[in-house]
Structure formats: structure tokens, C-alpha cells
Design an enzyme around this catalytic site. Structure first.
Site, PDB file in Angstrom:
ATOM      1  N   ASP A 188       0.828  -1.212   0.000  1.00 20.91           N
ATOM      2  CA  ASP A 188       0.000   0.000   0.000  1.00 20.91           C
ATOM      3  C   ASP A 188       0.860   1.258   0.000  1.00 20.91           C
ATOM      4  O   ASP A 188       2.001   1.248   0.463  1.00 20.91           O
ATOM      5  CB  ASP A 188      -0.928   0.029   1.218  1.00 20.91           C
ATOM      6  CG  ASP A 188      -0.154  -0.007   2.529  1.00 20.91           C
ATOM      7  OD1 ASP A 188       0.767  -0.831   2.637  1.00 20.91           O
ATOM      8  OD2 ASP A 188      -0.453   0.800   3.424  1.00 20.91           O
ATOM      9  N   GLU A 189       0.283   2.306  -0.501  1.00 22.54           N
ATOM     10  CA  GLU A 189       0.813   3.667  -0.373  1.00 22.54           C
ATOM     11  C   GLU A 189       2.316   3.755  -0.631  1.00 22.54           C
ATOM     12  O   GLU A 189       3.051   4.362   0.149  1.00 22.54           O
ATOM     13  CB  GLU A 189       0.488   4.214   1.024  1.00 22.54           C
ATOM     14  CG  GLU A 189      -1.007   4.283   1.282  1.00 22.54           C
ATOM     15  CD  GLU A 189      -1.366   4.756   2.692  1.00 22.54           C
ATOM     16  OE1 GLU A 189      -2.336   5.510   2.805  1.00 22.54           O
ATOM     17  OE2 GLU A 189      -0.687   4.356   3.656  1.00 22.54           O
TER      18      GLU A 189
HETATM   19  C1  TNX Z   1      -4.348   3.815   5.293  1.00 20.46           C
HETATM   20  S1  TNX Z   1      -5.082   1.110   4.595  1.00 20.46           S
HETATM   21  C2  TNX Z   1      -3.305   2.923   5.462  1.00 20.46           C
HETATM   22  C3  TNX Z   1      -2.658   2.818   6.789  1.00 20.46           C
HETATM   23  C4  TNX Z   1      -3.186   3.834   7.754  1.00 20.46           C
HETATM   24  C5  TNX Z   1      -4.681   3.955   7.621  1.00 20.46           C
HETATM   25  C6  TNX Z   1      -5.263   4.922   8.607  1.00 20.46           C
HETATM   26  C7  TNX Z   1      -3.725   1.014   4.157  1.00 20.46           C
HETATM   27  C8  TNX Z   1      -3.504  -0.136   3.364  1.00 20.46           C
HETATM   28  N1  TNX Z   1      -2.888   2.001   4.517  1.00 20.46           N
HETATM   29  O1  TNX Z   1      -1.265   2.950   6.649  1.00 20.46           O
HETATM   30  O2  TNX Z   1      -2.826   3.430   9.043  1.00 20.46           O
HETATM   31  O3  TNX Z   1      -5.007   4.374   6.324  1.00 20.46           O
HETATM   32  O4  TNX Z   1      -6.657   4.906   8.597  1.00 20.46           O
END
Ligand code: TNX
Length: 515
Positions: A329-330
Site C-alpha cells: 500500500d501507499e
Molecule cells: C491507510 S489502509 C493505510 C494505513 C493507515 C490507515 C489509517 C492502508 C492499506 N494504509 O497505513 O494506518 O489508512 O486509517
């Protein structure tokens, strides 16, 4: 839930009872409030009472006998009864039957109670275990106490229950990276998952703010990366021994642990532990904030692939379950091409270790070979792209399952970016996205991110009772899932949560029963 009765005159009463438990008729116990709702529940005249002579007849199979022992251990403290576990083939008292030839779906079970005793039967060990959890719910809520309760008659109504889950994956994710939770704290949550028939615990073991699992080939990961958390607290980590114990504790309760190592983004804790993982040659500073930062893995680094391979090998060796979660993710500041190459390689590393890769939904568009699993949290197009490649989904849409979101407007902490998630919103949604087939979805998972959750009290408050809603979304077939009915049952279930000393959010959506 389908409700039937042996007495036709009572059919209507019992059908109504699915919505509103009736005042008990003379000699009849209240209609049981089971959660998650079973497929079929009949109530009859009569009851069975546990007493000093009651014995538990184990099925005579090592795993099944372990279920019998756990049941006895669960019942003894509150009841004060001996509940001897015997393997004599007897069928008085509480009889556990494990018979693979029974015509039941995976994890299915039956519970039959009459005046002479209780029979819990299943074709597999998981089903037998779930049957014992249903049986506990048939008893007065005080049965969940950890010390003897004297003024309760341990009776349960005569019933016939037949049950099996809609989905095989009914999970919870716990972020132990942003704030660390001890083995004992996690085991307590595993007990709570198990009594709601939740059967997956996804541990988010690494993130920018902390590294929580010992890797013997790279000890600084926990020495340095394990010593921080959001807010600058001391962090913590699981030794491999701790972790193995946790996995074993969960397995005995039919919960499979899925480890997540979150790469290639969210890698700050690793990069702060080892200079050689950074292009500069020096470790980055630890990060203890809450926002998303940009310190991805240095994908071209000469040591990076060896590092990842070592981590995967050691974590896989601690993982009897078939899945490894690679995060994904991200991954800010990584080009799509580099991301694709890296995630494709991670899949090879996973399969070299005998594991199926799971990643957050960003992995969906990466060219990959099935089987793999995408955990849908944010972008449905990504999820659909994964399915188009033959993947299956775990459904965790943030607006229904992100347990770090505030409950409602009266809650004073939690995130709000995915909205406020009250119990109804946690309950009332469909895990199979429009246009997909039931078989495209493995199941559901509630996720607790812990940037703002730093105590066990807050953990309880954010997880419960919303995870109860997720448990029913995952277990109970759509036609049996009715919010108003669930709302009533959850109100009664509150008595169990009180006795269990769960610091749940007593949302005003329910009328909570106290024991
Ligand atoms: C998104 S969900 C993220 C997390 C954060 C969360 C906070 C995801 C795969 N990544 O790193 O903790 O939002 O709500």
C-alpha cells in the site's frame, strides 16, 4: 436465520422471536440470542442443566479432544463444575462428535440439546470448535466469567441448530507496528475473535514507525526498529519464540495468523535500522509521527533483495498458514514500473516459501499470475483488476471496516477520513462488489490501525462491538442478515461482553442488556 419449532402453535411466536426475544412462557427458557446468527435454529420444550455429574465426552481424535479440553477449561471457572473430559464413547452429558462423513459444509456443525444432554457434531475440527462456541452462547451470560458465579442455574434450552459459514475468511487486522501490543494482549483478543467465529488474525507487523518481529539474520530490525512507536514510546517486538507461541495459541482456537511485512512503502523502520538499505549508506531517522511518509525501500540497493529474501524466509518458517501479506500500500515515490517489478518479484519470493501472496488492493493492476489475494480497502477498480487476473478478494472497504474511524459524532477520538462507522454501518454492507461472483471473495476483515490507539482500553473500545458486526457479515448468509434482528441480538450479547470485561463502545444504537 431460519426458525422452526416442533410445536406448530409456536411457529409464529418463534418466528417473531428472531426479531424480539419473547418473555419466557412458563417452563420455557428465553429464545437464544446467538451471534453470529446460525443457519437454522429450532427451540423445543425442555432444557438441560449442567451439574456436578455432567461430563464431556471427547471425540477420540487428538485435535477434537483438544477442542473438548478447551471447552472444559472455558466452562469450569464460572460454573465451578468439574466437567471431567472422558473418552468413553458415552452420549450423556456433553458429547462431541467428529465425523468426516457427516454431510456438513466446511466449518459446519450441529448442536442438539434435549433433557438428557447435548450433542455437538461436526465433520472437521473447526466446525466442532465453532459448535462449542455456540453452545457457550446457549448458557446464561455469566458463563463467561473467570471466577465462580454461585447464583446461576447452568441451564440451556432444548434446541436443534444447524450452521455453517458464508465465507471461509472472517478476519481482523491488528496494527501492532504503530503501537505495540504484547502477546498476552493479543491472545486476549484471539479469545474474543474465536468466540465470534472469526478465524483470521492479520498482524500488521511492520510499518514506518516500528518493526515488531525478530529476524535473526538482521537483528537491528528489532533492536532499533522495534524500539520506537507513534508518539515516541518504547515500542516492543515479538521474539520468534513469542510469535510461534501466538500462532499456536491462535491455531488451537481455529484462528490462522497472517503476517504482514509492509513493503515497498512504509519501510522507514527497516531503513532506520540498517545503513546499507539506504542509498546514502546511513540509516534514516526513526519516525514517530502519524502521517504517511516517503521512505520506500531502495529497490536497486545491492543488499535489498537479500534483505527481503531473508525476512520472507524467516517469517514464512514461522507461518503454518498458507498466506503471507506483503503490504504494497501507499508506495509513494516509486514509479509504477518499479512497483510492478518489485511486487512481481515478491510474489516469487512468497511462492518459493510455499505461500500465497496477499497485498492491499494497489497490487490489483500489477501483472501477476493467480493465485494471489488482494485486500480491497480503497479502490474498487484495483480490486476488480485483481479479480480479472484470477485473484480472490478479502473485503475490507474502509468505509465499513476501518476500525480506527470514529464510531459516531459522540466519539472523541479516532480518524474520520473514511467517515464515521457506527455499528449499523459496520453491519449493513455487501462484501461481494457489484458484478463479481460469490467465489471471487474469500471473505471479510475488519482492520484496526493504531496511530491513535495506544492502550488496551482503546483497543477494546475501537474493536468491539463493531467486530461482532463483521463476524456476522462474514458468517451469516445474506438472507439471514437483518439489521433490526442483529440489533436486538447484539443488545443481549452485551451481557456477555460485560461479563467478559470487554471495554466495548456501548453505542446508543442498541439497548444493552446487563447480566
Ligand atoms: C491507510 S489502509 C493505510 C494505513 C493507515 C490507515 C489509517 C492502508 C492499506 N494504509 O497505513 O494506518 O489508512 O486509517
Amino acid at each position: 436465520m431460519r426458525v422452526r419449532s416442533a410445536r406448530p402453535a409456536l411457529v409464529l411466536l418463534l418466528a417473531l422471536a428472531a426479531c424480539k426475544p419473547p418473555v419466557a412462557a412458563e417452563g420455557e427458557l428465553p429464545f437464544p440470542s446467538l451471534i453470529p446468527a446460525p443457519v437454522l435454529l429450532d427451540q423445543f420444550d425442555g432444557r438441560y442443566t449442567l451439574d456436578a455429574t455432567t461430563r464431556i465426552h471427547a471425540p477420540g481424535d487428538p485435535d477434537g479432544d483438544a477442542v473438548a479440553d478447551l471447552l472444559a477449561e472455558a466452562l469450569r471457572p464460572a460454573t465451578g463444575l468439574a466437567l471431567e473430559v472422558v473418552e468413553d464413547g458415552g452420549d450423556d452429558g456433553i458429547e462431541l462428535v467428529l465425523d468426516p462423513t457427516l454431510d456438513l459444509p466446511a466449518e459446519g456443525y450441529t448442536v442438539d440439546v434435549d433433557e438428557t444432554g447435548v450433542t455437538i457434531a461436526a465433520g472437521d475440527v473447526a466446525g466442532l470448535f465453532h459448535g462449542t462456541q455456540t453452545f457457550r452462547q446457549l448458557l446464561p451470560p455469566q458463563v463467561y466469567a473467570v471466577t465462580a458465579v454461585d447464583d446461576v442455574v447452568w441451564e440451556l434450552p432444548a434446541v436443534s441448530i444447524e450452521d455453517s459459514p458464508r465465507f471461509g475468511w472472517r478476519g481482523a487486522m491488528l496494527d501492532v507496528a504503530r503501537h505495540f501490543y504484547t502477546v498476552a494482549e493479543v491472545e486476549r483478543q484471539i479469545d474474543l475473535l474465536a468466540l465470534h467465529k472469526l478465524n483470521r488474525l492479520h498482524l500488521h507487523l511492520t510499518d514506518d514507525q516500528g518493526w515488531r518481529i525478530e529476524i535473526r539474520a538482521w537483528p537491528e530490525l528489532t533492536e532499533v526498529g522495534g524500539s520506537t512507536e507513534v508518539g515516541g514510546g518504547e515500542g516492543g517486538y515479538y521474539t520468534q519464540g513469542d510469535y510461534a507461541a501466538l500462532v499456536e495459541y491462535a491455531a488451537a482456537r481455529q484462528v490462522v495468523v497472517i503476517p504482514e511485512i509492509d513493503f515497498p512503502g512504509h519501510a522507514n523502520a527497516a531503513l532506520s535500522s540498517y545503513g546499507e538499505l539506504n542509498e546514502s549508506g546511513a540509516p534514516v531517522a526513526p519516525y514517530t509521527g502519524t502521517g504517511v511518509i516517503s521512505t520506500p525501500l531502495w529497490l536497486d540497493g545491492p543488499d535489498t533483495h537479500r534483505f527481503v529474501t531473508d525476512v520472507w524466509g524467516e517469517v514464512a518458517a514461522l507461518t503454518p498458514g498458507p498466506w503471507m501479506h506483503v503490504g504494497g500500500d501507499e508506495a509513494v515515490d516509486i514509479s509504477q514500473a518499479d512497483y510492478d517489478t518489485f511486487v512481481g518479484w515478491l510474489q516469487t519470493v512468497s511462492s518459493d516459501n510455499g505461500k500465497t501472496m496477499i497485498g492491499w488492493d494497489e497490487i490489483g493492476p500489477v501483472p501477476l499470475d493467480a493465485p494471489f489475494v488482494a485486500q480491497h480497502w480503497f479502490d474498487e477498480d484495483n480490486a476488480l483488476a485483481a479479480v480479472a487476473q484470477g485473484a480472490q478478494l478479502v473485503s475490507s472497504p474502509a468505509e465499513h471496516t476501518y476500525l480506527d474511524m470514529r464510531h459516531d459524532s459522540s466519539a472523541d477520538y479516532g480518524q474520520v477520513w473514511a467517515g464515521r462507522i457506527d455499528v449499523e454501518r459496520a453491519y449493513d454492507w455487501e462484501p461481494v462488489p457489484e458484478g463479481l461472483a460469490e467465489g471471487d471473495v474469500l471473505g471479510v476483515e475488519g482492520a484496526l490501525w493504531t496511530e491513535y490507539v495506544d492502550t488496551e482500553e482503546k483497543l477494546d473500545f475501537m474493536l468491539w462491538p463493531r467486530l461482532v458486526a463483521h463476524a456476522e457479515v462474514g458468517w451469516t448468509a445474506d438472507e439471514g442478515r437483518v439489521w433490526e434482528d442483529f440489533r436486538e441480538r447484539l443488545g443481549h450479547h452485551g451481557a456477555r461482553l460485560y461479563v467478559l470485561d470487554v471495554g466495548f463502545y456501548d453505542s446508543s444504537e442498541m439497548e444493552w442488556e446487563k447480566p
